[in-house]
Design a protein around this motif. Structure first.
Motif, PDB file in Angstrom:
ATOM      1  N   ARG A   2       0.853  -1.192   0.000  1.00 31.88           N
ATOM      2  CA  ARG A   2       0.000   0.000   0.000  1.00 31.88           C
ATOM      3  C   ARG A   2       0.884   1.235   0.000  1.00 31.88           C
ATOM      4  N   ARG A   3       0.595   2.184  -0.875  1.00 32.84           N
ATOM      5  CA  ARG A   3       1.370   3.414  -0.964  1.00 32.84           C
ATOM      6  C   ARG A   3       0.600   4.563  -0.318  1.00 32.84           C
ATOM      7  N   LEU A   4       1.317   5.325   0.513  1.00 29.17           N
ATOM      8  CA  LEU A   4       0.709   6.489   1.177  1.00 29.17           C
ATOM      9  C   LEU A   4       1.546   7.719   0.851  1.00 29.17           C
ATOM     10  N   LYS A   5       0.929   8.725   0.250  1.00 27.33           N
ATOM     11  CA  LYS A   5       1.611   9.992   0.011  1.00 27.33           C
ATOM     12  C   LYS A   5       1.481  10.839   1.256  1.00 27.33           C
ATOM     13  N   ASP A   6       2.618  11.155   1.895  1.00 31.26           N
ATOM     14  CA  ASP A   6       2.558  11.815   3.194  1.00 31.26           C
ATOM     15  C   ASP A   6       2.842  13.299   3.089  1.00 31.26           C
ATOM     16  N   ALA A   7       3.980  13.703   2.537  1.00 35.54           N
ATOM     17  CA  ALA A   7       4.329  15.113   2.530  1.00 35.54           C
ATOM     18  C   ALA A   7       5.499  15.336   1.591  1.00 35.54           C
ATOM     19  N   VAL A   8       5.923  16.596   1.529  1.00 34.07           N
ATOM     20  CA  VAL A   8       7.110  16.966   0.773  1.00 34.07           C
ATOM     21  C   VAL A   8       8.192  17.337   1.772  1.00 34.07           C
ATOM     22  N   VAL A   9       9.308  16.686   1.708  1.00 34.30           N
ATOM     23  CA  VAL A   9      10.422  16.921   2.621  1.00 34.30           C
ATOM     24  C   VAL A   9      11.633  17.336   1.802  1.00 34.30           C
ATOM     25  N   GLY A  10      12.171  18.536   2.061  1.00 38.36           N
ATOM     26  CA  GLY A  10      13.330  19.007   1.315  1.00 38.36           C
ATOM     27  C   GLY A  10      13.076  19.154  -0.159  1.00 38.36           C
ATOM     28  N   GLY A  11      11.843  19.449  -0.542  1.00 38.26           N
ATOM     29  CA  GLY A  11      11.499  19.625  -1.933  1.00 38.26           C
ATOM     30  C   GLY A  11      11.226  18.346  -2.682  1.00 38.26           C
ATOM     31  N   ALA A  12      11.327  17.212  -2.008  1.00 41.40           N
ATOM     32  CA  ALA A  12      11.085  15.921  -2.663  1.00 41.40           C
ATOM     33  C   ALA A  12       9.824  15.282  -2.100  1.00 41.40           C
ATOM     34  N   CYS A  13       9.053  14.665  -2.976  1.00 41.16           N
ATOM     35  CA  CYS A  13       7.828  13.994  -2.546  1.00 41.16           C
ATOM     36  C   CYS A  13       8.192  12.676  -1.853  1.00 41.16           C
ATOM     37  N   VAL A  14       7.684  12.488  -0.660  1.00 42.79           N
ATOM     38  CA  VAL A  14       7.976  11.295   0.136  1.00 42.79           C
ATOM     39  C   VAL A  14       6.832  10.301  -0.023  1.00 42.79           C
ATOM     40  N   ILE A  15       7.146   9.093  -0.470  1.00 45.13           N
ATOM     41  CA  ILE A  15       6.169   8.019  -0.623  1.00 45.13           C
ATOM     42  C   ILE A  15       6.483   6.933   0.400  1.00 45.13           C
ATOM     43  N   ILE A  16       5.522   6.610   1.229  1.00 41.46           N
ATOM     44  CA  ILE A  16       5.688   5.544   2.216  1.00 41.46           C
ATOM     45  C   ILE A  16       5.060   4.277   1.653  1.00 41.46           C
ATOM     46  N   GLU A  17       5.860   3.236   1.507  1.00 39.72           N
ATOM     47  CA  GLU A  17       5.374   1.949   1.013  1.00 39.72           C
ATOM     48  C   GLU A  17       5.261   0.984   2.188  1.00 39.72           C
ATOM     49  N   LEU A  18       4.090   0.482   2.419  1.00 40.65           N
ATOM     50  CA  LEU A  18       3.817  -0.420   3.535  1.00 40.65           C
ATOM     51  C   LEU A  18       3.413  -1.788   2.992  1.00 40.65           C
ATOM     52  N   VAL A  19       3.879  -2.807   3.641  1.00 43.06           N
ATOM     53  CA  VAL A  19       3.410  -4.161   3.376  1.00 43.06           C
ATOM     54  C   VAL A  19       2.495  -4.544   4.529  1.00 43.06           C
ATOM     55  N   VAL A  20       1.224  -4.671   4.279  1.00 47.61           N
ATOM     56  CA  VAL A  20       0.245  -4.961   5.324  1.00 47.61           C
ATOM     57  C   VAL A  20      -0.468  -6.264   4.984  1.00 47.61           C
ATOM     58  N   ARG A  21      -1.004  -6.886   5.975  1.00 43.55           N
ATOM     59  CA  ARG A  21      -1.754  -8.123   5.792  1.00 43.55           C
ATOM     60  C   ARG A  21      -3.237  -7.831   5.670  1.00 43.55           C
ATOM     61  N   ARG A  22      -3.902  -8.647   4.896  1.00 44.21           N
ATOM     62  CA  ARG A  22      -5.343  -8.512   4.751  1.00 44.21           C
ATOM     63  C   ARG A  22      -5.991  -9.771   5.310  1.00 44.21           C
ATOM     64  N   PHE A  23      -6.968  -9.571   6.186  1.00 46.27           N
ATOM     65  CA  PHE A  23      -7.642 -10.679   6.858  1.00 46.27           C
ATOM     66  C   PHE A  23      -9.034 -10.861   6.256  1.00 46.27           C
ATOM     67  N   ARG A  24      -9.444 -12.080   6.183  1.00 42.06           N
ATOM     68  CA  ARG A  24     -10.761 -12.409   5.660  1.00 42.06           C
ATOM     69  C   ARG A  24     -11.611 -12.977   6.800  1.00 42.06           C
ATOM     70  N   CYS A  25     -12.854 -12.464   6.886  1.00 44.16           N
ATOM     71  CA  CYS A  25     -13.763 -12.925   7.931  1.00 44.16           C
ATOM     72  C   CYS A  25     -14.393 -14.250   7.486  1.00 44.16           C
ATOM     73  N   VAL A  26     -14.418 -15.214   8.395  1.00 42.63           N
ATOM     74  CA  VAL A  26     -14.953 -16.538   8.062  1.00 42.63           C
ATOM     75  C   VAL A  26     -16.460 -16.595   8.195  1.00 42.63           C
ATOM     76  N   SER A  27     -17.054 -15.550   8.794  1.00 40.97           N
ATOM     77  CA  SER A  27     -18.503 -15.541   8.962  1.00 40.97           C
ATOM     78  C   SER A  27     -19.161 -15.155   7.650  1.00 40.97           C
ATOM     79  N   VAL A  28     -20.091 -15.964   7.204  1.00 42.86           N
ATOM     80  CA  VAL A  28     -20.766 -15.691   5.928  1.00 42.86           C
ATOM     81  C   VAL A  28     -21.740 -14.524   6.032  1.00 42.86           C
ATOM     82  N   THR A  29     -22.116 -14.164   7.266  1.00 44.62           N
ATOM     83  CA  THR A  29     -23.071 -13.052   7.442  1.00 44.62           C
ATOM     84  C   THR A  29     -22.373 -11.708   7.587  1.00 44.62           C
ATOM     85  N   CYS A  30     -21.048 -11.682   7.615  1.00 45.08           N
ATOM     86  CA  CYS A  30     -20.317 -10.414   7.809  1.00 45.08           C
ATOM     87  C   CYS A  30     -20.414  -9.574   6.542  1.00 45.08           C
TER      88      CYS A  30
END
Length: 473
Positions: A2-30
């Motif tokens: 997931r990429r998050l654009k946070d701010a400009v630091v020293g005139g350069a655009c800072v991109i934060i790249e995160l590796v996150v987990r995605r969970f799936r709900c086992v309940s069929v009614t969710c």
């Protein structure tokens, strides 16, 4: 990932790249089905900004509000709109009010003459507890019902706050603020000083004539000023219609006069009193009349030359002001009387009377003593003010009834009116002159609100001003 654009630091655009987990709900009614992992302190569900960026935008909105905040954010590389900044400010958490034992209330203007608000201050901690829209009694009563009721409410003498406090907190002790009492007294004293100053000018003229051994020049009778003639005509017309049984409102419609003007003329038994109040105002030529009259009698009639002469004595006005003053004397060829020394301006006399004697300079104190010796009326007026000041500073509220009776029996119109108005709010005024509570901290916060309001730009509204005041108090 997931990429998050946070701010400009020293005139350069800072991109934060995160590796996150995605969970799936086992309940069929969710209804959601899947859930993304969140990074504490950095991300939150459905958020378009990180926590740090939200705090930065809230700070920008607090300081600069809408358009100016957008311009600053753009220079930092943050593309946001003014509504976003205002939403960040409104989303800031509220501080708990808690129980307030002594509450101070006063009004302030968000747009003078159009929109007002009410500020609430805890007088024991001197902290702003809340700000609401409007300055009527219903708004105050509604606020009091929603919060723990105070034991003491310190307010000004406005009838709306008195009714609101009575409706919202009927058991609370109402205290009229001493600052507003002293301010109202000063306004009444200034009106009566204008009348006394007219008699004082005559006394000084008589004293100057008694000490003068030279033969005075013949007085040239010049035309009466138009404003004086108009006052005489209106005064006679108002009193004639009063004798016919017309009300003041009907007289105003009949003569085309403002209601305040009708009241002023109707309350004055003699027209000279009204003329004195309108003519005895401070002028930039005060102190130079004697030189102008003397040079006029010597044959110097050129306004430009006279202006240059009095400029060497400290005159800072224009030639046109000298021309307007001399215009009244140009209808005749005779000499004019050299004026007697003019008494100090009504505002100066009022300031001397209303000031602590220990804070007056030796020159001001000496002039006040001289004036009190010249005028018995001014001496009585100063004594009334001294008695009220002692009663207010020493918290002798039990003397209020006697002071009101003495003021009403004297001949001062404005002072008697002030005393009668005190009877309408007698209990609160007596409490204000007896209890130690005062709205001084409230007035200080009102001044701070005015400064904060001047710093705000764009679509700054009451809720933004409220947030800024509460967080900076």
């Amino acid at each position: 990932m997931r990429r998050l654009k946070d701010a400009v630091v020293g005139g350069a655009c800072v991109i934060i790249e995160l590796v996150v987990r995605r969970f799936r709900c086992v309940s069929v009614t969710c209804p959601v089905k899947t859930f993304a992992e969140q990074v504490p302190g950095l991300t939150r569900p459905h958020a378009r900004f990180t926590d740090a960026l939200q705090q930065l935008l809230a700070s920008i909105g607090m300081e600069l509000a809408g358009r100016a905040g957008v311009r600053l954010a753009a220079s930092l590389g943050l593309q946001v709109g003014r509504d976003t900044l205002l939403r960040r400010v409104r989303a800031l958490p509220e501080q708990p009010i808690g129980h307030v034992r002594v509450l101070g209330v006063d009004d302030f203007a968000t747009r003078k003459g159009h929109r007002y608000g009410t500020i609430m201050v805890d007088l024991e901690t001197r902290r702003v507890v809340d700000m609401i829209d409007g300055r009527d009694g219903d708004s105050l009563a509604a606020w009091l019902r929603e919060h723990s009721l105070p034991e003491v409410i310190c307010r000004d003498r406005a009838g709306g706050y008195a009714d609101g406090a009575r409706q919202g907190a009927p058991d609370a002790v109402q205290v009229a603020d001493r600052f507003h009492l002293w301010q109202n007294l000063g306004q009444a004293v200034e009106k009566d000083v204008a009348t006394v100053r007219h008699d004082l000018a005559a006394a000084l003229a008589a004293a100057a004539a008694a000490t003068c051994t030279a033969e005075p020049p013949p007085v040239m009778h010049h035309r009466e000023l138009k404003v004086v003639t108009r006052l005489r005509r209106h005064h006679a017309a108002v009193h004639e219609l009063l004798k016919q049984g017309l009300s003041k409102a009907a007289i105003g419609r009949e003569l085309g006069l403002h209601p305040a003007t009708v009241r002023k003329l109707a309350n004055a038994a003699e027209v000279d009193t009204v003329i004195a109040m309108s003519q005895n105002r401070a002028s930039i030529l005060d102190g130079y009349h004697e030189h102008l009259h003397r040079r006029w009698n010597e044959g110097i009639r050129n306004a430009a030359q006279l202006t240059r002469e009095i400029t060497t004595f400290g005159y800072s006005g224009t030639e046109q002001q000298v021309q307007r003053y001399l215009r009244r004397f140009r209808t005749g060829a005779g000499q004019i009387a050299i004026p007697a020394p003019r008494p100090p301006s009504g505002r100066d006399i009022t300031r001397w009377i209303m000031s602590n004697p220990d804070n007056l300079s030796s020159d001001d104190a000496g002039q006040l003593r001289t004036l009190r010796k010249r005028s018995r009326a001014l001496n009585r007026l100063a004594r009334h003010v001294q008695d009220f000041a002692l009663m207010m500073t020493q918290l002798h509220g039990h003397q209020l009834d006697a002071w009101i009776s003495a003021a009403e029996k004297d001949s001062f119109t404005a002072l008697a009116s002030f005393a009668r108005n005190l009877r309408r709010d007698l209990n609160a005024v007596r409490n204000g002159l007896t209890l130690p509570h005062s709205s001084g901290p409230v007035e200080g916060h009102v001044n701070r609100v005015k400064m904060l309001k001047r710093q705000m730009f764009g679509r700054a509204k009451l809720d933004l001003l409220r947030k800024r005041t509460l967080r900076s108090a």
